[in-house]
Design an enzyme around this catalytic site. Structure first.
Site, PDB file in Angstrom:
ATOM      1  N   HIS A   1      -0.983  -1.329  -4.445  1.00 41.47           N
ATOM      2  CA  HIS A   1      -2.279  -1.027  -3.822  1.00 41.47           C
ATOM      3  C   HIS A   1      -2.369   0.480  -3.629  1.00 41.47           C
ATOM      4  O   HIS A   1      -1.548   1.087  -2.937  1.00 41.47           O
ATOM      5  CB  HIS A   1      -2.406  -1.769  -2.498  1.00 41.47           C
TER       6      HIS A   1
ATOM      7  N   HIS B   1      -8.123   1.135  -4.579  1.00 43.08           N
ATOM      8  CA  HIS B   1      -9.080   0.931  -3.489  1.00 43.08           C
ATOM      9  C   HIS B   1      -9.772   2.271  -3.232  1.00 43.08           C
ATOM     10  O   HIS B   1      -9.190   3.177  -2.631  1.00 43.08           O
ATOM     11  CB  HIS B   1      -8.312   0.440  -2.241  1.00 43.08           C
TER      12      HIS B   1
ATOM     13  N   MET C   1     -11.554  -5.538   4.835  1.00 42.12           N
ATOM     14  CA  MET C   1     -10.790  -4.620   5.684  1.00 42.12           C
ATOM     15  C   MET C   1     -10.586  -5.268   7.062  1.00 42.12           C
ATOM     16  O   MET C   1     -11.549  -5.705   7.691  1.00 42.12           O
ATOM     17  CB  MET C   1     -11.542  -3.294   5.879  1.00 42.12           C
TER      18      MET C   1
ATOM     19  N   MET D   1     -12.011   4.695  -1.422  1.00 44.27           N
ATOM     20  CA  MET D   1     -12.708   5.020  -0.165  1.00 44.27           C
ATOM     21  C   MET D   1     -13.301   6.398  -0.351  1.00 44.27           C
ATOM     22  O   MET D   1     -12.922   7.370   0.310  1.00 44.27           O
ATOM     23  CB  MET D   1     -11.722   4.960   1.012  1.00 44.27           C
TER      24      MET D   1
ATOM     25  N   MET E   1      -8.746   8.274  -0.793  1.00 42.38           N
ATOM     26  CA  MET E   1      -9.603   8.716   0.322  1.00 42.38           C
ATOM     27  C   MET E   1     -10.073  10.151   0.072  1.00 42.38           C
ATOM     28  O   MET E   1      -9.323  10.968  -0.454  1.00 42.38           O
ATOM     29  CB  MET E   1      -8.815   8.669   1.624  1.00 42.38           C
TER      30      MET E   1
ATOM     31  N   ASP F   1      -4.534   3.630  -2.441  1.00 42.43           N
ATOM     32  CA  ASP F   1      -5.629   4.007  -1.544  1.00 42.43           C
ATOM     33  C   ASP F   1      -6.142   5.412  -1.842  1.00 42.43           C
ATOM     34  O   ASP F   1      -5.413   6.395  -1.707  1.00 42.43           O
ATOM     35  CB  ASP F   1      -5.148   3.953  -0.096  1.00 42.43           C
TER      36      ASP F   1
ATOM     37  N   ASP G   1      -6.742  -6.286   3.940  1.00 38.95           N
ATOM     38  CA  ASP G   1      -6.140  -4.947   3.983  1.00 38.95           C
ATOM     39  C   ASP G   1      -6.209  -4.382   5.398  1.00 38.95           C
ATOM     40  O   ASP G   1      -7.304  -4.129   5.913  1.00 38.95           O
ATOM     41  CB  ASP G   1      -6.901  -4.036   3.006  1.00 38.95           C
TER      42      ASP G   1
ATOM     43  N   SER H   1       0.852  -1.180   0.000  1.00 37.29           N
ATOM     44  CA  SER H   1       0.000   0.000   0.000  1.00 37.29           C
ATOM     45  C   SER H   1       0.888   1.229   0.000  1.00 37.29           C
ATOM     46  O   SER H   1       1.602   1.497   0.978  1.00 37.29           O
ATOM     47  CB  SER H   1      -0.891   0.023   1.243  1.00 37.29           C
TER      48      SER H   1
ATOM     49  N   SER I   1       2.423  -0.126   6.229  1.00 38.27           N
ATOM     50  CA  SER I   1       3.471   0.253   7.183  1.00 38.27           C
ATOM     51  C   SER I   1       4.482  -0.870   7.417  1.00 38.27           C
ATOM     52  O   SER I   1       5.654  -0.604   7.660  1.00 38.27           O
ATOM     53  CB  SER I   1       2.836   0.686   8.508  1.00 38.27           C
TER      54      SER I   1
HETATM   55  C1  DX5 Z   1      -6.443   1.766   5.171  1.00 37.05           C
HETATM   56  C2  DX5 Z   1      -5.940   1.450   3.789  1.00 37.05           C
HETATM   57  C3  DX5 Z   1      -4.846   0.464   3.798  1.00 37.05           C
HETATM   58  C4  DX5 Z   1      -3.621   0.894   4.577  1.00 37.05           C
HETATM   59  C5  DX5 Z   1      -2.941  -0.328   5.065  1.00 37.05           C
HETATM   60  O1  DX5 Z   1      -7.576   2.542   5.082  1.00 37.05           O
HETATM   61  O2  DX5 Z   1      -6.986   0.927   2.986  1.00 37.05           O
HETATM   62  O3  DX5 Z   1      -4.512   0.031   2.481  1.00 37.05           O
HETATM   63  O4  DX5 Z   1      -2.736   1.654   3.828  1.00 37.05           O
HETATM   64  O5  DX5 Z   1      -1.870   0.053   5.850  1.00 37.05           O
HETATM   65  P1  DX5 Z   1      -1.218  -0.906   6.926  1.00 37.05           P
HETATM   66  O6  DX5 Z   1      -0.692  -2.115   6.191  1.00 37.05           O
HETATM   67  O7  DX5 Z   1      -0.175  -0.086   7.559  1.00 37.05           O
HETATM   68  O8  DX5 Z   1      -2.314  -1.294   7.883  1.00 37.05           O
HETATM   69 ZN    ZN Z   2      -6.463  -0.103   1.017  1.00 40.60          ZN
END
Ligand code: DX5
Ligand code: ZN
Length: 232
Positions: free
Chosen positions: A35, A68, A139, A70, A39, A37, A181, A10, A204
């Site tokens: 991946h 992904h 999730m 959101m 938002m 993200d 995820d 990610s 992370s």
């Molecule tokens: C959270 C994201 C994830 C996030 C995962 O809302 O959808 O993809 O970046 O990060 P880690 O692996 O640090 O939980």
């Molecule tokens: Zn994600």
């Protein structure tokens, strides 16, 4: 076991000042999928990156870009990501008033489509649209931020999702990927795989550690994730 596992870094946890290099390096280290993200500070309480960034990174890699979403609503932005080079586009059922239509839109634009389930969202949303789904994303944290702790109940939910997918595949012969995820790391990835996931987002755990600019800085962490998966 011969099951194919995929690792999906990610980029939310990458160094955004060097995003292109981060992607090149993590894929060179043996990760499979980018991946991505998205938002909107509305569906989730954070704001990240959009189609322009997807378009900018597209020429840097032949790896799958797994977007992904959101965001809410989803239909307005899906074509922009398809045009920007996304390969997979997933969205949360709560963010679309017409789930079947949104899934079809993703497919019609040439991408693989998927639904994302928040920790408390029931899996029923998939039941009548299985033919339009290429990936289920569960999730294991509440979406919005990297670096959160894995919610253990996600293991039970993975088993339920696995059973639904396997029953569907047995009937149709068509494969659906099962991605997890949130909070995935070297200590829990094997248990998560045993519960049924085949695709693993890691933010992370991958980008959190190395601070130097050695192009091979992600090799050992990707190798450790794979070694854990090989035990399954
Ligand atoms: C959270 C994201 C994830 C996030 C995962 O809302 O959808 O993809 O970046 O990060 P880690 O692996 O640090 O939980
Ligand atoms: Zn994600």
């Amino acid at each position: 076991m011969s099951k194919q596992f995929r690792i999906a870094p990610s980029i939310l946890s990458a160094n955004f000042a060097k995003l292109g290099q981060e992607i090149t390096d993590v894929i060179a280290s043996g990760a499979d999928i980018v991946h991505f993200d998205v938002m909107d500070n509305h569906f989730v309480p954070n704001l990240t990156i959009g189609p322009l960034v997807c378009e900018a990174i597209r020429p840097l890699t032949t790896a799958i870009i797994d977007v992904h979403l959101m965001v809410e609503p989803v239909d307005r932005i899906i074509p922009d990501f398809a045009k920007a080079g996304a390969n997979i586009i997933t969205f949360h059922p709560e963010a679309s008033h017409h789930i079947d239509r949104s899934l079809s839109m993703v497919r019609d634009l040439g991408c693989k489509s998927g639904l994302v389930f928040n920790p408390a969202t029931p899996l029923d949303y998939m039941d009548h649209v299985m033919d339009k789904i290429d990936m289920i994303l569960l999730m294991s944290v509440n979406p919005g931020f990297g670096g959160q702790k894995f919610i253990p109940e996600a293991l039970n939910k993975l088993k339920l999702a696995r059973a639904k997918i396997d029953a569907y595949t047995a009937k149709t012969g068509r494969e659906i990927w099962l991605e997890i995820d949130g909070g995935v790391n070297t200590a829990n990835i094997a248990d998560i795989a045993r519960a049924g996931a085949d695709t693993f987002v890691a933010g992370s755990a991958l980008f959190g550690a190395p601070k130097d600019s050695d192009p091979n800085r992600y090799d050992s962490i990707v190798a450790t994730l794979r070694a854990e998966l090989a035990k399954v």
